[in-house]
Every structure is written in C-alpha cells, then in structure tokens.
Design a protein around this motif. Structure first.
Motif, PDB file in Angstrom:
ATOM      1  N   VAL A  23       0.848  -1.194   0.000  1.00 47.74           N
ATOM      2  CA  VAL A  23       0.000   0.000   0.000  1.00 47.74           C
ATOM      3  C   VAL A  23       0.883   1.243   0.000  1.00 47.74           C
ATOM      4  N   ALA A  24       0.778   2.046  -1.060  1.00 51.57           N
ATOM      5  CA  ALA A  24       1.544   3.294  -1.146  1.00 51.57           C
ATOM      6  C   ALA A  24       0.791   4.370  -0.375  1.00 51.57           C
ATOM      7  N   ALA A  25       1.060   4.464   0.947  1.00 59.04           N
ATOM      8  CA  ALA A  25       0.325   5.391   1.800  1.00 59.04           C
ATOM      9  C   ALA A  25       0.683   6.843   1.496  1.00 59.04           C
ATOM     10  N   LEU A  26       1.946   7.081   1.160  1.00 59.31           N
ATOM     11  CA  LEU A  26       2.370   8.405   0.711  1.00 59.31           C
ATOM     12  C   LEU A  26       3.252   8.208  -0.507  1.00 59.31           C
ATOM     13  N   LYS A  27       2.803   8.719  -1.639  1.00 57.87           N
ATOM     14  CA  LYS A  27       3.561   8.568  -2.877  1.00 57.87           C
ATOM     15  C   LYS A  27       4.723   9.562  -2.895  1.00 57.87           C
ATOM     16  N   PRO A  28       5.811   9.249  -3.613  1.00 57.28           N
ATOM     17  CA  PRO A  28       6.998  10.109  -3.578  1.00 57.28           C
ATOM     18  C   PRO A  28       6.655  11.575  -3.809  1.00 57.28           C
ATOM     19  N   CYS A  29       7.128  12.427  -2.910  1.00 53.74           N
ATOM     20  CA  CYS A  29       6.780  13.836  -2.996  1.00 53.74           C
ATOM     21  C   CYS A  29       7.990  14.702  -2.676  1.00 53.74           C
ATOM     22  N   ASP A  30       7.938  15.913  -3.175  1.00 52.49           N
ATOM     23  CA  ASP A  30       8.943  16.935  -2.871  1.00 52.49           C
ATOM     24  C   ASP A  30       8.255  18.044  -2.089  1.00 52.49           C
ATOM     25  N   LEU A  31       8.906  18.501  -1.049  1.00 54.01           N
ATOM     26  CA  LEU A  31       8.322  19.557  -0.221  1.00 54.01           C
ATOM     27  C   LEU A  31       9.432  20.313   0.495  1.00 54.01           C
ATOM     28  N   VAL A  32       9.298  21.628   0.534  1.00 52.68           N
ATOM     29  CA  VAL A  32      10.176  22.475   1.338  1.00 52.68           C
ATOM     30  C   VAL A  32       9.297  23.357   2.222  1.00 52.68           C
ATOM     31  N   VAL A  33       9.552  23.320   3.520  1.00 53.49           N
ATOM     32  CA  VAL A  33       8.944  24.251   4.465  1.00 53.49           C
ATOM     33  C   VAL A  33      10.085  25.036   5.099  1.00 53.49           C
ATOM     34  N   ARG A  34      10.088  26.335   4.878  1.00 50.27           N
ATOM     35  CA  ARG A  34      11.191  27.167   5.351  1.00 50.27           C
ATOM     36  C   ARG A  34      10.920  27.698   6.763  1.00 50.27           C
ATOM     37  N   LYS A  35      11.979  28.077   7.401  1.00 47.48           N
ATOM     38  CA  LYS A  35      11.879  28.599   8.759  1.00 47.48           C
ATOM     39  C   LYS A  35      10.913  29.776   8.797  1.00 47.48           C
ATOM     40  N   GLY A  36       9.979  29.729   9.759  1.00 46.18           N
ATOM     41  CA  GLY A  36       9.029  30.823   9.924  1.00 46.18           C
ATOM     42  C   GLY A  36       7.764  30.707   9.102  1.00 46.18           C
ATOM     43  N   GLU A  37       7.578  29.631   8.357  1.00 44.43           N
ATOM     44  CA  GLU A  37       6.342  29.452   7.600  1.00 44.43           C
ATOM     45  C   GLU A  37       5.237  28.895   8.496  1.00 44.43           C
ATOM     46  N   PHE A  38       3.998  29.153   8.092  1.00 42.55           N
ATOM     47  CA  PHE A  38       2.815  28.562   8.715  1.00 42.55           C
ATOM     48  C   PHE A  38       2.080  27.826   7.593  1.00 42.55           C
ATOM     49  N   VAL A  39       2.153  26.490   7.623  1.00 45.34           N
ATOM     50  CA  VAL A  39       1.613  25.662   6.545  1.00 45.34           C
ATOM     51  C   VAL A  39       0.477  24.802   7.086  1.00 45.34           C
ATOM     52  N   THR A  40      -0.627  24.750   6.360  1.00 44.06           N
ATOM     53  CA  THR A  40      -1.719  23.850   6.717  1.00 44.06           C
ATOM     54  C   THR A  40      -1.834  22.751   5.662  1.00 44.06           C
ATOM     55  N   ILE A  41      -2.274  21.578   6.114  1.00 41.69           N
ATOM     56  CA  ILE A  41      -2.419  20.420   5.225  1.00 41.69           C
ATOM     57  C   ILE A  41      -3.813  19.850   5.406  1.00 41.69           C
ATOM     58  N   VAL A  42      -4.518  19.678   4.306  1.00 42.74           N
ATOM     59  CA  VAL A  42      -5.884  19.169   4.343  1.00 42.74           C
ATOM     60  C   VAL A  42      -5.978  17.907   3.487  1.00 42.74           C
ATOM     61  N   GLY A  43      -7.044  17.151   3.733  1.00 44.52           N
ATOM     62  CA  GLY A  43      -7.285  15.946   2.948  1.00 44.52           C
ATOM     63  C   GLY A  43      -8.340  15.101   3.624  1.00 44.52           C
ATOM     64  N   PRO A  44      -9.061  14.282   2.853  1.00 45.07           N
ATOM     65  CA  PRO A  44     -10.096  13.429   3.447  1.00 45.07           C
ATOM     66  C   PRO A  44      -9.484  12.321   4.288  1.00 45.07           C
ATOM     67  N   SER A  45     -10.313  11.658   5.084  1.00 44.73           N
ATOM     68  CA  SER A  45      -9.855  10.517   5.877  1.00 44.73           C
ATOM     69  C   SER A  45      -9.261   9.453   4.962  1.00 44.73           C
ATOM     70  N   GLY A  46      -8.151   8.871   5.396  1.00 47.88           N
ATOM     71  CA  GLY A  46      -7.506   7.831   4.610  1.00 47.88           C
ATOM     72  C   GLY A  46      -6.687   8.334   3.449  1.00 47.88           C
ATOM     73  N   SER A  47      -6.469   9.662   3.387  1.00 53.09           N
ATOM     74  CA  SER A  47      -5.768  10.237   2.230  1.00 53.09           C
ATOM     75  C   SER A  47      -4.257  10.139   2.327  1.00 53.09           C
ATOM     76  N   GLY A  48      -3.736   9.941   3.558  1.00 50.95           N
ATOM     77  CA  GLY A  48      -2.289   9.906   3.741  1.00 50.95           C
ATOM     78  C   GLY A  48      -1.781  10.961   4.697  1.00 50.95           C
ATOM     79  N   LYS A  49      -2.711  11.730   5.314  1.00 51.53           N
ATOM     80  CA  LYS A  49      -2.286  12.792   6.231  1.00 51.53           C
ATOM     81  C   LYS A  49      -1.513  12.226   7.425  1.00 51.53           C
ATOM     82  N   SER A  50      -1.999  11.132   8.001  1.00 44.41           N
ATOM     83  CA  SER A  50      -1.325  10.549   9.167  1.00 44.41           C
ATOM     84  C   SER A  50       0.051  10.017   8.795  1.00 44.41           C
TER      85      SER A  50
END
Length: 228
Positions: A23-50
C-alpha cells in the motif's frame, strides 16, 4: 519568514507499507517548508495525512527518497539519534491533548523534558516559561480535570514549546474544541508563528486551513500545493 533556512525538506520521499498487497500510503513527494512558515495540510480521511505526519515527526521513516529536518538527512541516523533529534527539534500538539490527568499543568509540561536530560529545576523553570507564553501562568498548579478544553490544549501547546523546538507539528489541534475556542487556539498558533515559530497544522477544517500562509492537500497519497 526568516531567511531561506529549510526546516522540512522532502526529496521524493514516500512510504509504502508491505503487502500483500503493498500500500503506497504516501507517494513520492517533494516539499520544502522554510523557517518561519505557517503551513496547513488538508485531505479526506484515509488520504495519507497521518502517514505524512509520521514521516515529518520522525515517527516513521520513508521507504524511498529522503527527509531532511533542519538540514539533517534523517535516513542516515540510528534509532536513538532519530529519537533524540525528534525530542530536540519537534513539538507535537494532538487533538486529544494527551495530558496526565492527576499531574498539574506545570508537571505535565516539565515531564516532556525528562528525556532531554535537564534537571528538575531547569525543567520546571522552562515549563513555567512555556505556560506563561500560552497565557496560563495563573493555572500552573491546576490539574487537567479542572481545566476547560481550550486550557488543556494550551497546556499541550506549552508542553510542545518547552524544549524550544524548531518545528511545531499540530494534528487536528482544534478537533475537540467548539468554534469559539478553536478560533482562540488558532490565534495562539498565529501569535507563536509571528514570534518566528515554524508551524505545520494538519486539519480537516477549511476555516483552520485558510489561516495558513499556504495550504497543501493530500488525496490518495498524493501531496500537492493548494486546498482540496
């Protein structure tokens, strides 16, 4: 935003749970969160947030790609070193508070620093400072059963802040709160962000998600920029 320092950097990071079938719970992704950012993440249940939360919080390791926290490639670390890095660099805030019911607020916060090796006097001092920062200096000796839901979440946030982490990782921090209290907690997170804290909030609530500087979405294990 404070400069260009990366707090979170994912390079084709993904996690597949072994099968059968895999089960590919999280598919390969690229992400940068820089110091001092405020980032929110949304998604339905079972989407891979956990799964994303577990990787970002060093609770799970990606099965492919790389995850760097504060420039440290976490895939090169031993389990004890990963645990130590998590304790120093990441503060967690959960929906369910996870407070010890018969311990005072200051004890709940101080206990979070036991594994950091600080002496009791230093732990209590840091706990008091953290509770003052979230506006609860007058409730330091109260036990959670005498606190409101909003106050309990403030204690949980103080606990996350006590070790002065570089990242505050929040999983549905308003999920157990009424709308007015949720707005107060979000205001506190925004104030901490204004003070320079890097904040990442996972939520199902659109009103919470729109409070971020930017919003990411996860659907079917795919991470992308923008809300769902």
């Amino acid at each position: 935003m404070s400069g260009d320092t990366c707090v979170i950097e994912m390079r084709r990071a993904g996690l597949t749970y072994p099968g059968p079938p895999p089960v590919a719970a999280l598919k390969p992704c690229d992400l940068v969160v820089r110091k001092g950012e405020f980032v929110t993440i949304v998604g339905p249940s079972g989407s891979g947030k956990s799964t994303f939360l577990n990787i970002a919080g060093l609770l799970d390791s990606p099965t492919e790609g790389h995850y760097l926290l504060d420039g440290i490639d976490t895939g090169t670390l031993s389990d004890p070193d990963r645990s130590a890095l998590r304790g120093r660099r990441i503060g967690f805030v959960f929906q369910a508070f996870h407070l010890m019911p018969h311990r005072t607020a200051v004890d709940n916060v101080a206990l979070s620093m036991v594994y950091a090796g600080a002496g009791r006097k230093d732990r209590v001092r840091a706990a008091g400072e953290a509770l003052e920062r979230v506006g609860l200096s007058h409730r330091m000796n109260a036990v959670p059963t005498t606190l409101s839901g909003g106050e309990r979440q403030r204690v949980a946030i103080a606990r996350a802040l006590a070790a002065r982490p570089s990242l505050l990782l929040c999983d549905e921090p308003t999920g157990n709160l009424d709308s007015a209290t949720a707005a107060t907690i979000m205001g506190l997170l925004e104030a901490l962000h204004s003070d320079g804290m890097t904040v990442l909030v996972i939520t199902h609530d659109p009103a919470v998600a729109e409070r971020g500087m930017r919003t990411l979405s996860i659907r079917d294990g795919m991470l992308s920029e923008g809300g769902v």
